[in-house]
Design a protein around this motif. Structure first.
Motif, PDB file in Angstrom:
ATOM      1  N   GLN A 264       6.247 -18.996  -0.767  1.00  0.00           N
ATOM      2  CA  GLN A 264       5.567 -17.482  -1.744  1.00  0.00           C
ATOM      3  C   GLN A 264       6.891 -17.149  -3.001  1.00  0.00           C
ATOM      4  O   GLN A 264       6.595 -16.709  -3.878  1.00  0.00           O
ATOM      5  CB  GLN A 264       5.922 -16.599  -0.679  1.00  0.00           C
ATOM      6  CG  GLN A 264       5.374 -16.479   0.394  1.00  0.00           C
ATOM      7  CD  GLN A 264       5.145 -17.749   1.046  1.00  0.00           C
ATOM      8  OE1 GLN A 264       5.655 -18.261   0.993  1.00  0.00           O
ATOM      9  NE2 GLN A 264       3.921 -17.135   2.575  1.00  0.00           N
ATOM     10  N   ALA A 265       7.698 -18.029  -2.704  1.00  0.00           N
ATOM     11  CA  ALA A 265       9.027 -18.174  -3.102  1.00  0.00           C
ATOM     12  C   ALA A 265       8.670 -18.602  -5.071  1.00  0.00           C
ATOM     13  O   ALA A 265       9.347 -18.889  -6.030  1.00  0.00           O
ATOM     14  CB  ALA A 265      10.135 -18.824  -3.646  1.00  0.00           C
ATOM     15  N   GLY A 266       7.485 -19.650  -5.109  1.00  0.00           N
ATOM     16  CA  GLY A 266       6.854 -20.138  -6.408  1.00  0.00           C
ATOM     17  C   GLY A 266       6.523 -18.625  -6.927  1.00  0.00           C
ATOM     18  O   GLY A 266       6.459 -19.465  -8.270  1.00  0.00           O
ATOM     19  N   PHE A 267       5.962 -18.262  -6.699  1.00  0.00           N
ATOM     20  CA  PHE A 267       5.503 -16.870  -7.477  1.00  0.00           C
ATOM     21  C   PHE A 267       6.599 -16.222  -8.189  1.00  0.00           C
ATOM     22  O   PHE A 267       7.324 -15.752  -9.222  1.00  0.00           O
ATOM     23  CB  PHE A 267       5.140 -15.899  -6.461  1.00  0.00           C
ATOM     24  CG  PHE A 267       4.025 -16.422  -5.872  1.00  0.00           C
ATOM     25  CD1 PHE A 267       3.100 -16.600  -6.319  1.00  0.00           C
ATOM     26  CD2 PHE A 267       3.019 -15.965  -4.667  1.00  0.00           C
ATOM     27  CE1 PHE A 267       1.421 -18.076  -6.112  1.00  0.00           C
ATOM     28  CE2 PHE A 267       2.273 -16.528  -4.563  1.00  0.00           C
ATOM     29  CZ  PHE A 267       1.311 -16.564  -4.984  1.00  0.00           C
ATOM     30  N   MET A 268       7.478 -16.016  -7.305  1.00  0.00           N
ATOM     31  CA  MET A 268       9.116 -15.486  -7.735  1.00  0.00           C
ATOM     32  C   MET A 268       9.738 -16.244  -9.067  1.00  0.00           C
ATOM     33  O   MET A 268      10.147 -16.119 -10.255  1.00  0.00           O
ATOM     34  CB  MET A 268      10.016 -15.454  -6.182  1.00  0.00           C
ATOM     35  CG  MET A 268      11.497 -14.652  -7.590  1.00  0.00           C
ATOM     36  SD  MET A 268      12.689 -14.273  -5.699  1.00  0.00           S
ATOM     37  CE  MET A 268      12.502 -15.219  -4.509  1.00  0.00           C
ATOM     38  N   VAL A 269       9.203 -17.587  -8.689  1.00  0.00           N
ATOM     39  CA  VAL A 269      10.365 -18.684 -10.301  1.00  0.00           C
ATOM     40  C   VAL A 269       9.606 -18.754 -11.299  1.00  0.00           C
ATOM     41  O   VAL A 269       9.854 -18.556 -12.583  1.00  0.00           O
ATOM     42  CB  VAL A 269      10.298 -19.902  -9.155  1.00  0.00           C
ATOM     43  CG1 VAL A 269      10.986 -21.111 -10.344  1.00  0.00           C
ATOM     44  CG2 VAL A 269      11.250 -20.223  -8.238  1.00  0.00           C
ATOM     45  N   GLU A 270       7.930 -18.509 -11.340  1.00  0.00           N
ATOM     46  CA  GLU A 270       7.074 -18.498 -12.069  1.00  0.00           C
ATOM     47  C   GLU A 270       7.877 -17.337 -13.051  1.00  0.00           C
ATOM     48  O   GLU A 270       7.401 -16.920 -13.997  1.00  0.00           O
ATOM     49  CB  GLU A 270       5.822 -18.522 -11.684  1.00  0.00           C
ATOM     50  CG  GLU A 270       5.145 -18.640 -12.912  1.00  0.00           C
ATOM     51  CD  GLU A 270       3.385 -19.324 -12.697  1.00  0.00           C
ATOM     52  OE1 GLU A 270       2.536 -19.291 -13.188  1.00  0.00           O
ATOM     53  OE2 GLU A 270       3.145 -19.449 -11.479  1.00  0.00           O
ATOM     54  N   ALA A 271       7.388 -16.053 -12.316  1.00  0.00           N
ATOM     55  CA  ALA A 271       7.772 -14.843 -13.220  1.00  0.00           C
ATOM     56  C   ALA A 271       9.052 -14.546 -13.991  1.00  0.00           C
ATOM     57  O   ALA A 271       8.792 -14.455 -15.069  1.00  0.00           O
ATOM     58  CB  ALA A 271       7.702 -13.438 -11.915  1.00  0.00           C
ATOM     59  N   ALA A 272      10.239 -15.628 -12.814  1.00  0.00           N
ATOM     60  CA  ALA A 272      10.843 -15.402 -13.500  1.00  0.00           C
ATOM     61  C   ALA A 272      11.620 -15.676 -15.032  1.00  0.00           C
ATOM     62  O   ALA A 272      11.438 -15.808 -15.712  1.00  0.00           O
ATOM     63  CB  ALA A 272      12.865 -15.872 -12.607  1.00  0.00           C
ATOM     64  N   ASP A 273      10.627 -16.640 -14.957  1.00  0.00           N
ATOM     65  CA  ASP A 273      10.424 -18.202 -16.472  1.00  0.00           C
ATOM     66  C   ASP A 273       9.493 -17.968 -17.477  1.00  0.00           C
ATOM     67  O   ASP A 273      10.227 -17.401 -18.596  1.00  0.00           O
ATOM     68  CB  ASP A 273       9.901 -19.600 -15.315  1.00  0.00           C
ATOM     69  CG  ASP A 273      10.782 -20.308 -14.459  1.00  0.00           C
ATOM     70  OD1 ASP A 273      12.056 -19.895 -14.392  1.00  0.00           O
ATOM     71  OD2 ASP A 273      10.853 -21.644 -14.402  1.00  0.00           O
ATOM     72  N   ASN A 274       8.685 -16.928 -16.739  1.00  0.00           N
ATOM     73  CA  ASN A 274       7.533 -16.486 -17.683  1.00  0.00           C
ATOM     74  C   ASN A 274       8.317 -15.653 -18.504  1.00  0.00           C
ATOM     75  O   ASN A 274       8.223 -15.013 -19.777  1.00  0.00           O
ATOM     76  CB  ASN A 274       6.080 -15.394 -16.635  1.00  0.00           C
ATOM     77  CG  ASN A 274       5.653 -16.996 -17.159  1.00  0.00           C
ATOM     78  OD1 ASN A 274       6.034 -18.145 -16.966  1.00  0.00           O
ATOM     79  ND2 ASN A 274       4.619 -16.966 -16.331  1.00  0.00           N
ATOM     80  N   ILE A 275       9.367 -14.490 -17.920  1.00  0.00           N
ATOM     81  CA  ILE A 275       9.525 -13.509 -18.422  1.00  0.00           C
ATOM     82  C   ILE A 275      10.933 -14.254 -19.364  1.00  0.00           C
ATOM     83  O   ILE A 275      11.317 -13.364 -20.109  1.00  0.00           O
ATOM     84  CB  ILE A 275      10.408 -12.202 -17.145  1.00  0.00           C
ATOM     85  CG1 ILE A 275       9.015 -11.802 -16.599  1.00  0.00           C
ATOM     86  CG2 ILE A 275      11.370 -11.147 -17.807  1.00  0.00           C
ATOM     87  CD1 ILE A 275       9.173 -11.309 -15.487  1.00  0.00           C
ATOM     88  N   ALA A 276      11.657 -14.778 -18.750  1.00  0.00           N
ATOM     89  CA  ALA A 276      12.823 -14.979 -19.601  1.00  0.00           C
ATOM     90  C   ALA A 276      11.989 -15.687 -21.382  1.00  0.00           C
ATOM     91  O   ALA A 276      13.116 -15.989 -22.106  1.00  0.00           O
ATOM     92  CB  ALA A 276      13.394 -16.019 -18.881  1.00  0.00           C
ATOM     93  N   ARG A 347       3.172 -13.414 -13.733  1.00  0.00           N
ATOM     94  CA  ARG A 347       2.547 -12.391 -11.817  1.00  0.00           C
ATOM     95  C   ARG A 347       4.455 -11.669 -11.115  1.00  0.00           C
ATOM     96  O   ARG A 347       4.664 -11.610  -9.996  1.00  0.00           O
ATOM     97  CB  ARG A 347       3.048 -14.071 -10.571  1.00  0.00           C
ATOM     98  CG  ARG A 347       2.487 -15.184 -11.107  1.00  0.00           C
ATOM     99  CD  ARG A 347       2.921 -16.522 -10.696  1.00  0.00           C
ATOM    100  NE  ARG A 347       1.307 -17.518 -10.676  1.00  0.00           N
ATOM    101  CZ  ARG A 347       1.011 -17.804  -9.586  1.00  0.00           C
ATOM    102  NH1 ARG A 347       0.204 -16.829  -8.857  1.00  0.00           N
ATOM    103  NH2 ARG A 347       0.180 -18.384  -9.518  1.00  0.00           N
ATOM    104  N   SER A 348       4.683 -10.840 -12.479  1.00  0.00           N
ATOM    105  CA  SER A 348       5.700  -9.792 -11.740  1.00  0.00           C
ATOM    106  C   SER A 348       4.806  -8.781 -10.803  1.00  0.00           C
ATOM    107  O   SER A 348       5.542  -7.859 -10.719  1.00  0.00           O
ATOM    108  CB  SER A 348       6.220  -9.658 -12.589  1.00  0.00           C
ATOM    109  OG  SER A 348       5.993  -9.207 -13.990  1.00  0.00           O
ATOM    110  N   GLU A 349       4.377  -8.355 -11.340  1.00  0.00           N
ATOM    111  CA  GLU A 349       3.550  -7.238 -11.019  1.00  0.00           C
ATOM    112  C   GLU A 349       2.893  -7.736  -9.409  1.00  0.00           C
ATOM    113  O   GLU A 349       3.540  -6.662  -8.029  1.00  0.00           O
ATOM    114  CB  GLU A 349       1.960  -6.628 -11.753  1.00  0.00           C
ATOM    115  CG  GLU A 349       1.223  -5.917 -11.021  1.00  0.00           C
ATOM    116  CD  GLU A 349       0.493  -6.352 -10.837  1.00  0.00           C
ATOM    117  OE1 GLU A 349      -0.510  -4.918  -9.746  1.00  0.00           O
ATOM    118  OE2 GLU A 349      -0.396  -6.830 -10.363  1.00  0.00           O
ATOM    119  N   TYR A 350       2.416  -8.502  -9.229  1.00  0.00           N
ATOM    120  CA  TYR A 350       1.874  -9.668  -7.970  1.00  0.00           C
ATOM    121  C   TYR A 350       3.353  -9.977  -7.284  1.00  0.00           C
ATOM    122  O   TYR A 350       3.132  -8.848  -6.002  1.00  0.00           O
ATOM    123  CB  TYR A 350       1.124 -10.868  -8.130  1.00  0.00           C
ATOM    124  CG  TYR A 350       1.338 -10.992  -6.830  1.00  0.00           C
ATOM    125  CD1 TYR A 350      -0.124 -10.729  -5.676  1.00  0.00           C
ATOM    126  CD2 TYR A 350       1.772 -12.030  -6.043  1.00  0.00           C
ATOM    127  CE1 TYR A 350      -0.376 -11.008  -4.502  1.00  0.00           C
ATOM    128  CE2 TYR A 350       1.366 -12.556  -5.209  1.00  0.00           C
ATOM    129  CZ  TYR A 350       0.544 -12.354  -4.265  1.00  0.00           C
ATOM    130  OH  TYR A 350       0.065 -12.590  -2.821  1.00  0.00           O
TER     131      TYR A 350
END
Length: 393
Positions: A264-276, A347-350
């Protein structure tokens, strides 16, 4: 601590290429879209393809029994994530199958494991009850012997039986002695879900996933489906419970997730990277954006390093804390779901919708914090009784 990268042999490089090619062929865009629409976290076509290729059996078995080597197991786990393989039902199946191998009667054990490996048998967890919360030992679903004792009659209901509509059996915890202490009153069964008296009703969670409530009304189950001893169910259920809670030691070789929440942490990492990447120069030009983004990423990095049950708490709490900030930094487009026109697919919305639930699945964060307090820090059990009123004379 050794931070070196694993050097893959030519054979392991070839295995990774084989796995990537295979998963790209079976986990299509249609599979991913359908999974988001249904919230099932399961696709039968993909599951059967994995089984036919031998991957399910190799993942379940140890290297000495013909399963993956440690390196190939790690490659397999990472490639499944990258390909977004719908995985939840295989997770519960794999977990329960270990208890089947250990506690089921031989004729049931052999039949079930054959079906697990060829993909036709899937298994789900029947623990939580509508009024039971995270303490599964307070089980009120009753199993009573009938006649000569070769059959049991089960009545009750279970909540959050995820995957039941795609499974053949449920790993069901029942109360067989209401007068006994709660940990000595439990008996486990592997109940076929096609028996008369079983009703499965779907429930949709706020993050879009599907789970189920399952009703058992005078369900007749043969004693051959009993797992372990009568009133010895706590012994049977402890191992899969520990696995679900993440209360297991990390592997010494470093070739495994440090916490059960890493998927599940993978979603969080991907969201943070994409927003950065999205905010780009704004992170340096606007100090508030840079500070909030940096704080979120620092929190994520720290939580990724927390192991076992500590990681279970750290990752879930971090997701809850950083999800609102990441959406706010990205702006209005972040409110659109993955795949929506005009959305960012970051993925930030999810993650925002999933964050409240990630602290409930498999037990609440409060329960895990109490477990850490009692079993790691040696503190006493929490006192939930209201404080005594001071008597004024």
């Amino acid at each position: 601590m050794d931070f070196s990268r694993v050097e893959l042999s030519a054979e392991d490089e070839a295995f990774r290429a084989e796995v990537r090619e295979f998963l790209a062929a079976v986990v299509t865009e249609d599979v991913i879209r359908r999974d988001r629409e249904t919230g099932d976290n399961f696709d039968e076509g993909v599951h059967l393809a994995l089984a036919a290729a031998g991957y399910l059996e190799k993942e379940w078995k140890s290297e000495t029994d013909g399963g993956f080597t440690r390196v190939r197991r790690r490659i397999w786990e990472l490639e499944k994530r990258r390909a977004e393989v719908p995985w939840v039902t295989w997770g519960t199946t794999s977990m329960v199958a270990r208890s089947v191998a250990k506690f089921a009667q031989p004729e049931i054990r052999d039949e079930v494991l054959r079906g697990v490996f060829d993909g036709t048998v899937r298994l789900c967890l029947g623990y939580t009850e509508p009024e039971g919360g995270s303490d599964v030992a307070t089980c009120k679903t009753r199993a009573v012997r009938d006649g000569d004792g070769s059959t049991w009659i089960i009545n009750g209901s279970k909540m959050f039986t995820t995957g039941a509509h795609n499974c053949k059996y449920v790993f069901l915890i029942t109360n067989t002695d209401p007068d006994a202490p709660k940990h000595k009153s439990l008996t486990m069964f592997l109940v076929p879900l096609d028996l008369p008296g079983i009703e499965i009703q779907g429930i949709r969670t706020v993050d879009g996933d599907r789970t189920n409530i399952v009703y058992y009304s005078d369900v007749r189950v043969e004693d051959t489906y009993r797992m372990g001893e009568v009133n010895g169910g706590w012994t049977v259920v402890r191992e899969p419970l520990d696995a679900e809670h993440g209360a297991v030691a990390a592997a010494d070789d470093g070739l495994a997730d440090v916490s059960i929440m890493m998927h599940q942490a993978g979603f969080m990492v991907e969201a943070a990277d994409n927003i950065a990447a999205l905010v780009g120069a704004r992170a340096t030009e606007d100090t508030s954006v840079g500070y909030r983004l940096g704080r979120s990423i620092a929190r994520i990095e720290a939580s990724l390093s927390a192991s076992s049950i500590f990681g279970r708490v750290a990752l879930a709490q971090t997701m809850r804390d950083v999800a609102p900030d990441l959406m706010d930094i990205a702006g209005p487009a972040a409110a659109l779901p993955i795949g929506a026109e005009g959305g960012l697919d970051d993925r930030s919305e999810y993650m925002y919708r999933f964050a409240p639930l990630v602290g409930i699945y498999g037990g609440t964060l409060e329960v895990f914090r109490n477990m850490i307090a009692q079993h790691v820090l040696g503190l006493g059990k929490p006192a939930y009784a209201p404080p005594r009123q001071k008597v004024v004379s």
